[in-house]
Write a protein that holds these residues in place. Structure first.
Motif, mmCIF file in Angstrom:
data_model
loop_
_atom_site.group_PDB
_atom_site.id
_atom_site.type_symbol
_atom_site.label_atom_id
_atom_site.label_comp_id
_atom_site.label_asym_id
_atom_site.label_seq_id
_atom_site.Cartn_x
_atom_site.Cartn_y
_atom_site.Cartn_z
ATOM 1 N N GLU A 162 0.814 -1.212 0.000
ATOM 2 C CA GLU A 162 0.000 0.000 0.000
ATOM 3 C C GLU A 162 0.855 1.272 0.000
ATOM 4 O O GLU A 162 0.424 2.323 -0.463
ATOM 5 C CB GLU A 162 -0.999 0.013 1.172
ATOM 6 C CG GLU A 162 -0.377 -0.042 2.544
ATOM 7 C CD GLU A 162 -0.044 -1.442 3.057
ATOM 8 O OE1 GLU A 162 0.301 -1.540 4.241
ATOM 9 O OE2 GLU A 162 -0.106 -2.424 2.296
ATOM 10 N N ALA A 163 2.090 1.174 0.473
ATOM 11 C CA ALA A 163 3.025 2.305 0.449
ATOM 12 C C ALA A 163 3.984 2.207 -0.733
ATOM 13 O O ALA A 163 4.819 3.089 -0.934
ATOM 14 C CB ALA A 163 3.814 2.369 1.749
ATOM 15 N N LYS A 164 3.907 1.112 -1.483
ATOM 16 C CA LYS A 164 4.789 0.846 -2.623
ATOM 17 C C LYS A 164 6.256 0.920 -2.210
ATOM 18 O O LYS A 164 7.082 1.562 -2.854
ATOM 19 C CB LYS A 164 4.505 1.797 -3.786
ATOM 20 C CG LYS A 164 3.102 1.638 -4.335
ATOM 21 C CD LYS A 164 2.850 2.549 -5.497
ATOM 22 C CE LYS A 164 1.409 2.348 -5.958
ATOM 23 N NZ LYS A 164 1.030 3.292 -6.967
ATOM 24 N N GLN A 165 6.573 0.211 -1.131
ATOM 25 C CA GLN A 165 7.954 0.184 -0.664
ATOM 26 C C GLN A 165 8.218 -1.021 0.231
ATOM 27 O O GLN A 165 7.311 -1.590 0.813
ATOM 28 C CB GLN A 165 8.302 1.465 0.091
ATOM 29 C CG GLN A 165 7.556 1.679 1.389
ATOM 30 C CD GLN A 165 7.864 3.023 2.016
ATOM 31 O OE1 GLN A 165 8.337 3.947 1.345
ATOM 32 N NE2 GLN A 165 7.617 3.157 3.301
ATOM 33 N N GLY A 184 15.074 1.895 7.101
ATOM 34 C CA GLY A 184 15.311 2.202 5.694
ATOM 35 C C GLY A 184 14.138 1.763 4.839
ATOM 36 O O GLY A 184 13.330 0.936 5.264
ATOM 37 N N VAL A 185 14.059 2.354 3.641
ATOM 38 C CA VAL A 185 12.993 2.000 2.707
ATOM 39 C C VAL A 185 13.561 1.886 1.297
ATOM 40 O O VAL A 185 14.551 2.537 0.953
ATOM 41 C CB VAL A 185 11.836 3.034 2.693
ATOM 42 C CG1 VAL A 185 11.154 3.090 4.045
ATOM 43 C CG2 VAL A 185 12.307 4.396 2.258
ATOM 44 N N ALA A 186 12.921 1.050 0.504
ATOM 45 C CA ALA A 186 13.211 0.942 -0.929
ATOM 46 C C ALA A 186 11.871 1.096 -1.637
ATOM 47 O O ALA A 186 11.004 0.224 -1.537
ATOM 48 C CB ALA A 186 13.855 -0.395 -1.273
ATOM 49 N N GLN A 187 11.691 2.227 -2.320
ATOM 50 C CA GLN A 187 10.435 2.505 -3.000
ATOM 51 C C GLN A 187 10.464 1.903 -4.401
ATOM 52 O O GLN A 187 11.514 1.851 -5.041
ATOM 53 C CB GLN A 187 10.208 4.008 -3.064
ATOM 54 C CG GLN A 187 10.085 4.625 -1.691
ATOM 55 C CD GLN A 187 10.071 6.134 -1.730
ATOM 56 O OE1 GLN A 187 10.529 6.759 -2.675
ATOM 57 N NE2 GLN A 187 9.547 6.737 -0.666
#
Length: 102
Positions: free
Chosen positions: A10-13, A26-29
């Motif tokens: 839903e957050a595309k990550q 950390g995030v990876a979109q």
């Protein structure tokens, strides 16, 4: 240090959390289609830089792409560089099949 990575569609990550840590490390979109996943941005919190969080994000995202039979478009410089250093993932990289030229 144990890093757990979870896909949050839903957050595309993908989100990385360090066990015992206060939140998202950390995030990876990404942008996903039926055939392709484009990794567009990766960000790691300053306190976790250089500690394997980015690598955990890359590995999790790429392993899931392989399982889903998706090709990968690494527009994010971090993902592109990481794949270049890990030849076992280079077969996932999308190659344009267009023969059109200017």
């Amino acid at each position: 240090m144990v890093v757990n990575v979870k896909d949050v569609p839903e957050a595309k990550q993908y989100e990385a959390r360090v066990e015992g840590g206060p939140g998202v490390a950390g995030v990876a979109q990404y942008i996903r289609t039926a055939e392709l996943i484009a990794f567009v941005h990766t960000e790691v919190s300053p306190e976790y830089e250089g500690r394997g969080v980015g690598a955990a994000l890359a590995r999790a995202g790429l392993d899931e792409a392989r399982e889903a039979n998706l090709l990968v478009l690494p527009t994010c410089p971090f993902f592109a560089g990481w794949i270049a250093r890990h030849p076992e993932y280079q077969d996932l990289v999308y190659q344009s099949r267009s023969r059109v030229s200017d």
